[in-house]
Design a protein around this motif. Structure first.
Motif, PDB file in Angstrom:
ATOM      1  N   THR A 173       0.836  -1.194   0.000  1.00 49.29           N
ATOM      2  CA  THR A 173       0.000   0.000   0.000  1.00 49.29           C
ATOM      3  C   THR A 173       0.877   1.251   0.000  1.00 49.29           C
ATOM      4  N   ASP A 174       0.283   2.373  -0.366  1.00 48.85           N
ATOM      5  CA  ASP A 174       1.007   3.644  -0.338  1.00 48.85           C
ATOM      6  C   ASP A 174       1.438   3.996   1.084  1.00 48.85           C
ATOM      7  N   GLU A 175       0.615   3.661   2.047  1.00 51.23           N
ATOM      8  CA  GLU A 175       0.934   3.960   3.440  1.00 51.23           C
ATOM      9  C   GLU A 175       2.184   3.210   3.882  1.00 51.23           C
ATOM     10  N   GLU A 176       2.278   1.927   3.510  1.00 49.94           N
ATOM     11  CA  GLU A 176       3.460   1.139   3.858  1.00 49.94           C
ATOM     12  C   GLU A 176       4.702   1.675   3.152  1.00 49.94           C
ATOM     13  N   ARG A 177       4.546   2.022   1.892  1.00 52.51           N
ATOM     14  CA  ARG A 177       5.685   2.515   1.120  1.00 52.51           C
ATOM     15  C   ARG A 177       6.186   3.846   1.683  1.00 52.51           C
ATOM     16  N   LEU A 178       5.265   4.737   2.039  1.00 55.21           N
ATOM     17  CA  LEU A 178       5.658   6.033   2.590  1.00 55.21           C
ATOM     18  C   LEU A 178       6.342   5.863   3.940  1.00 55.21           C
ATOM     19  N   LYS A 179       5.887   4.912   4.732  1.00 58.09           N
ATOM     20  CA  LYS A 179       6.519   4.643   6.020  1.00 58.09           C
ATOM     21  C   LYS A 179       7.960   4.189   5.818  1.00 58.09           C
ATOM     22  N   GLN A 180       8.183   3.311   4.826  1.00 57.98           N
ATOM     23  CA  GLN A 180       9.541   2.850   4.538  1.00 57.98           C
ATOM     24  C   GLN A 180      10.427   3.999   4.075  1.00 57.98           C
ATOM     25  N   ILE A 181       9.890   4.862   3.238  1.00 58.47           N
ATOM     26  CA  ILE A 181      10.662   5.994   2.724  1.00 58.47           C
ATOM     27  C   ILE A 181      11.046   6.940   3.850  1.00 58.47           C
ATOM     28  N   ASN A 182      10.111   7.206   4.757  1.00 60.85           N
ATOM     29  CA  ASN A 182      10.410   8.110   5.875  1.00 60.85           C
ATOM     30  C   ASN A 182      11.532   7.560   6.748  1.00 60.85           C
ATOM     31  N   VAL A 183      11.567   6.245   6.931  1.00 55.82           N
ATOM     32  CA  VAL A 183      12.655   5.625   7.694  1.00 55.82           C
ATOM     33  C   VAL A 183      13.991   5.872   6.996  1.00 55.82           C
ATOM     34  N   LEU A 184      14.009   5.696   5.665  1.00 51.86           N
ATOM     35  CA  LEU A 184      15.243   5.914   4.905  1.00 51.86           C
ATOM     36  C   LEU A 184      15.648   7.379   4.900  1.00 51.86           C
ATOM     37  N   VAL A 185      14.669   8.269   4.848  1.00 52.25           N
ATOM     38  CA  VAL A 185      14.955   9.708   4.866  1.00 52.25           C
ATOM     39  C   VAL A 185      15.636  10.087   6.171  1.00 52.25           C
ATOM     40  N   GLU A 186      15.163   9.541   7.281  1.00 52.42           N
ATOM     41  CA  GLU A 186      15.768   9.820   8.581  1.00 52.42           C
ATOM     42  C   GLU A 186      17.211   9.332   8.639  1.00 52.42           C
ATOM     43  N   LYS A 187      17.517   8.296   7.871  1.00 51.38           N
ATOM     44  CA  LYS A 187      18.875   7.755   7.831  1.00 51.38           C
ATOM     45  C   LYS A 187      19.761   8.487   6.824  1.00 51.38           C
ATOM     46  N   GLY A 188      19.184   9.449   6.090  1.00 52.43           N
ATOM     47  CA  GLY A 188      19.971  10.222   5.128  1.00 52.43           C
ATOM     48  C   GLY A 188      20.161   9.557   3.784  1.00 52.43           C
ATOM     49  N   ASN A 189      19.236   8.686   3.385  1.00 53.19           N
ATOM     50  CA  ASN A 189      19.320   8.036   2.074  1.00 53.19           C
ATOM     51  C   ASN A 189      18.946   9.037   0.984  1.00 53.19           C
ATOM     52  N   ALA A 190      19.908   9.356   0.111  1.00 47.01           N
ATOM     53  CA  ALA A 190      19.702  10.402  -0.897  1.00 47.01           C
ATOM     54  C   ALA A 190      18.584  10.046  -1.873  1.00 47.01           C
ATOM     55  N   ASP A 191      18.511   8.789  -2.307  1.00 46.53           N
ATOM     56  CA  ASP A 191      17.476   8.390  -3.260  1.00 46.53           C
ATOM     57  C   ASP A 191      16.089   8.471  -2.635  1.00 46.53           C
ATOM     58  N   ALA A 192      15.985   8.145  -1.344  1.00 47.75           N
ATOM     59  CA  ALA A 192      14.701   8.244  -0.663  1.00 47.75           C
ATOM     60  C   ALA A 192      14.258   9.699  -0.553  1.00 47.75           C
ATOM     61  N   ILE A 193      15.194  10.584  -0.261  1.00 50.91           N
ATOM     62  CA  ILE A 193      14.869  12.013  -0.164  1.00 50.91           C
ATOM     63  C   ILE A 193      14.431  12.541  -1.526  1.00 50.91           C
ATOM     64  N   ALA A 194      15.110  12.104  -2.597  1.00 53.71           N
ATOM     65  CA  ALA A 194      14.722  12.521  -3.950  1.00 53.71           C
ATOM     66  C   ALA A 194      13.343  11.981  -4.314  1.00 53.71           C
ATOM     67  N   THR A 195      13.034  10.758  -3.863  1.00 51.04           N
ATOM     68  CA  THR A 195      11.705  10.185  -4.107  1.00 51.04           C
ATOM     69  C   THR A 195      10.639  10.989  -3.386  1.00 51.04           C
ATOM     70  N   LEU A 196      10.912  11.379  -2.145  1.00 51.72           N
ATOM     71  CA  LEU A 196       9.972  12.204  -1.387  1.00 51.72           C
ATOM     72  C   LEU A 196       9.779  13.558  -2.065  1.00 51.72           C
ATOM     73  N   ALA A 197      10.848  14.085  -2.649  1.00 52.98           N
ATOM     74  CA  ALA A 197      10.743  15.348  -3.392  1.00 52.98           C
ATOM     75  C   ALA A 197       9.786  15.191  -4.578  1.00 52.98           C
ATOM     76  N   ARG A 198       9.854  14.029  -5.238  1.00 54.57           N
ATOM     77  CA  ARG A 198       8.948  13.790  -6.367  1.00 54.57           C
ATOM     78  C   ARG A 198       7.494  13.731  -5.905  1.00 54.57           C
ATOM     79  N   TYR A 199       7.252  13.121  -4.757  1.00 52.39           N
ATOM     80  CA  TYR A 199       5.885  13.051  -4.239  1.00 52.39           C
ATOM     81  C   TYR A 199       5.321  14.452  -4.013  1.00 52.39           C
ATOM     82  N   HIS A 200       6.154  15.334  -3.458  1.00 53.43           N
ATOM     83  CA  HIS A 200       5.698  16.711  -3.219  1.00 53.43           C
ATOM     84  C   HIS A 200       5.508  17.461  -4.538  1.00 53.43           C
ATOM     85  N   ALA A 201       6.372  17.201  -5.495  1.00 54.30           N
ATOM     86  CA  ALA A 201       6.269  17.900  -6.776  1.00 54.30           C
ATOM     87  C   ALA A 201       5.034  17.474  -7.562  1.00 54.30           C
TER      88      ALA A 201
END
Length: 357
Positions: A173-201
């Motif tokens: 689900t989108d909820e599960e995927r977003l939860k995983q991305i947020n975990v990676l963002v907190e760890k400083g994963n550049a690709d996860a942060i770029a993916t989150l940027a795409r979601y906002h865009a």
């Protein structure tokens, strides 16, 4: 001899991929040797001469000019006093250092962590997937092999989809995927942060469309080493998406992306230089992108050769390196993955009983 403009491919939305028509005679590419500036003595202050190792002056703490690194000063006052004499040489040296970095062949694409073959270029839009469970970028050949094995073993269709690297079940689900991305963002994963940027865009994952927030995230991802983030940030300044249009910043971020290996940004820089009349700089960019495996840039190099702007040796080298990159990223499983992605019904032939009704 006139040479022709070439339109950008579909995955280069920002600018065309050719250079302007010109009758200019070919000139050799500028090299650092042509731009070299003699270094000043490194053991004395360029303004007052202190720090030459004689007598009491030998312990003077000299600091190099932060821009060009050519000369040193014993204090800020000496640096300011020497600025009128040093300004021209400093600017020239800074330009030389920038071009040395800009036109250096960037490192090759990272390897898939499973098959250890170089990942295909992002520009080709094939063969690479970012896994939100572990934060790895995998080739679609390895993902396809894992999926095919799951289907062949008769695994329940609802449970098919285990990460080929970490073996965790893919988010359903989108909820599960977003939860995983947020975990990676907190760890400083550049690709996860770029993916989150795409979601906002794009206004995905129930986020309101926020281009300004997207740009902030792209800045962060770029600083952490994501070349694609810098490329998309350059596009934002080109189109004025979430930021004011700014040609200087557009160039800045495309250059940062190109130096990190993004061939879309490299090709765009070549186009910019071509339309500005800087044909030799344009072809330097196209040659680098072609050697990295970009087909559109290779076509531009060929046209430059036919128009007399690229030498035979330069074209032959670009063509040879291009083919090497193509061969390095190919595998039987990656080719098969492409066929299955184009026609997902082929998976039913792996285990017909799973799809029987």
């Amino acid at each position: 001899v006139k040479h022709h403009r070439r339109n950008a491919t579909a995955n280069r939305p920002s600018v065309d991929c050719g250079v302007k028509d010109t009758n200019a005679k070919p000139k050799p590419f500028a090299t650092s040797a042509m731009l070299s500036i003699p270094d000043a003595p490194s053991d004395i202050c360029a303004n007052c001469g202190k720090g030459n190792g004689k007598g009491e002056e030998e312990n003077v703490n000299l600091k190099a000019c932060t821009a060009c690194k050519m000369v040193k000063y014993c204090n800020r006052d000496c640096q300011i006093a020497h600025r009128p004499q040093h300004k021209k040489a400093c600017k020239k040296r800074v330009t030389e250092l920038h071009d040395e970095a800009l036109f250096r062949q960037p490192p090759q694409n990272e390897d898939c962590p499973i098959c250890y073959l170089p990942l295909p270029l992002v520009a080709n839009n094939i063969g690479v997937s970012f896994k939100t469970c572990c934060g790895k970028r995998l080739c679609n050949g390895c993902i396809h092999a894992q999926l095919k094995e799951e289907i062949r073993s008769g695994k329940e269709i609802e449970k098919v989809g285990v990460c080929a690297f970490c073996r965790k079940v893919d988010a359903k689900t989108d909820e599960e995927r977003l939860k995983q991305i947020n975990v990676l963002v907190e760890k400083g994963n550049a690709d996860a942060i770029a993916t989150l940027a795409r979601y906002h865009a794009m206004g995905e994952m129930d986020f309101p469309q926020d281009m300004a927030r997207s740009s902030e995230l792209l800045h962060r991802a770029g600083e952490l080493g994501c070349a694609e983030a810098y490329y998309n940030l350059g596009n934002a300044y080109y189109f004025g998406r979430g930021v004011e249009r700014d040609d200087k910043k557009k160039r800045k971020y495309w250059e940062l992306a190109a130096m990190s290996g993004n061939v879309n940004a490299r090709s765009n820089l070549g186009t910019m230089e071509g339309y500005a009349g800087n044909d030799q700089r344009a072809y330097r960019h196209f040659i680098i992108a072609a050697r990295a495996g970009d087909e559109g840039s290779l076509k531009n190099v060929k046209e430059g050769f036919m128009g007399g702007m690229v030498t035979r040796d330069e074209y032959a080298d670009a063509l040879t390196e291009y083919q090497k990159r193509q061969d390095e990223t190919k595998s039987e499983m990656r080719v098969e993955a492409g066929r299955y992605q184009a026609n997902p019904l082929l998976y039913a032939e792996v285990n017909p009983s799973m799809y029987a009704t």
